[in-house]
Design an enzyme around this catalytic site. Structure first.
Site, mmCIF file in Angstrom:
data_model
loop_
_atom_site.group_PDB
_atom_site.id
_atom_site.type_symbol
_atom_site.label_atom_id
_atom_site.label_comp_id
_atom_site.label_asym_id
_atom_site.label_seq_id
_atom_site.Cartn_x
_atom_site.Cartn_y
_atom_site.Cartn_z
ATOM 1 N N SER A 151 -8.107 15.101 17.738
ATOM 2 C CA SER A 151 -8.903 14.363 18.715
ATOM 3 C C SER A 151 -8.056 13.241 19.286
ATOM 4 C CB SER A 151 -10.168 13.788 18.068
ATOM 5 O OG SER A 151 -10.974 13.143 19.039
ATOM 6 N N GLU A 152 -8.132 13.038 20.598
ATOM 7 C CA GLU A 152 -7.205 12.119 21.258
ATOM 8 C C GLU A 152 -7.401 10.662 20.862
ATOM 9 O OE1 GLU A 152 -8.986 11.600 25.669
ATOM 10 O OE2 GLU A 152 -8.819 13.651 24.951
ATOM 11 N N ASN A 153 -8.541 10.326 20.230
ATOM 12 C CA ASN A 153 -8.720 8.952 19.787
ATOM 13 C C ASN A 153 -8.002 8.656 18.472
ATOM 14 O OD1 ASN A 153 -10.710 10.692 18.675
ATOM 15 N ND2 ASN A 153 -11.966 8.958 18.053
ATOM 16 N N GLY A 154 -7.246 9.641 17.952
ATOM 17 C CA GLY A 154 -6.390 9.383 16.800
ATOM 18 C C GLY A 154 -6.840 10.013 15.511
ATOM 19 N N SER B 76 -1.315 9.521 19.141
ATOM 20 C CA SER B 76 -2.109 10.697 19.483
ATOM 21 C C SER B 76 -1.678 11.271 20.828
ATOM 22 C CB SER B 76 -3.596 10.320 19.519
ATOM 23 O OG SER B 76 -4.386 11.458 19.774
#
EC number: 2.8.3.6
Length: 213
Positions: A49-52, A91
């Site tokens: 997930s791009e939020n880390g 990320s």
């Protein structure tokens, strides 16, 4: 033409999940693509997930949600054993650096060449928000699109050229709709599977571009 049987969002997610190979590193885009996480079964797939976050599992059971554990779409998720948290910048380095095998994204339009438009329709008054879609479209090794075949007004989302602002150029590998699975090839869009109670000719009539058997 009356279509009495086509794939639901859940069935589309199951169909996408079936094509994700063991050991793949995968980002599931905001919206319907997040459903894919629930249908990977026992396959070892590393969800990003791009939020880390790397190592997401399926959605939590009702009552077991953790408000500190969400994906980029602000949905509650679970974390598998060995999962990891990291900085937002790290990320995006994973996304841009070609470290993801597959990104599963939604779309407003996909062109016959595999161009993707999925972040803005150009509608007056709407607030455009591309998020990490451009990074995923250009950075992932394969881009799977999961979308309805037609708009709410009955127009094909498969188009000769995208008329909405582009997310990526010639980036889409496969398209999964409620009617069919299509492969993007140099010759055009090849029908891999018809998923509704229609034949090839009927699918062609509903599509805005020539299809290949």
């Amino acid at each position: 033409m009356t279509i009495t049987k086509k794939l639901s969002r859940t069935e589309m997610a199951q169909r996408v999940a079936a094509d994700i190979q063991e050991g793949a590193y995968v980002n599931l885009g905001i919206g319907a693509p997040t459903l894919v996480a629930n249908y990977l079964g026992d396959k070892e797939v590393f969800l990003h997930s791009e939020n880390g976050l790397l190592g997401m599992g399926p959605s939590p059971a009702p009552g077991e949600e953790d408000d500190d554990l969400i994906n980029a779409g602000k949905q509650h998720v679970t974390l598998l054993t060995g999962g990891a948290f990291f900085h937002h910048a790290d990320s995006f380095s994973m996304m841009r650096g070609g470290h993801l095998d597959i990104a599963v994204l939604g779309a407003f339009q996909v062109s016959v060449k595999g161009d993707l438009a999925n972040w803005h329709t150009g509608a007056e008054g709407s607030i455009p928000a591309v998020g990490g879609a451009m990074d995923l479209a250009t950075g992932a090794r394969q881009v799977f699109v999961m979308m309805d075949h037609l708009t709410k007004t009955g127009e094909s989302k498969l188009v000769p050229e995208c008329t909405y602002p582009l997310t990526g150029i010639a980036c889409v590998s496969r398209i999964y709709t409620d009617l069919a699975v299509l492969e993007v090839t140099p010759e055009g869009l090849k029908v891999v599977e018809i998923c509704a109670d229609i034949d090839f000719d009927e699918l062609q009539k509903l599509s805005g571009v020539p299809l290949i058997k």
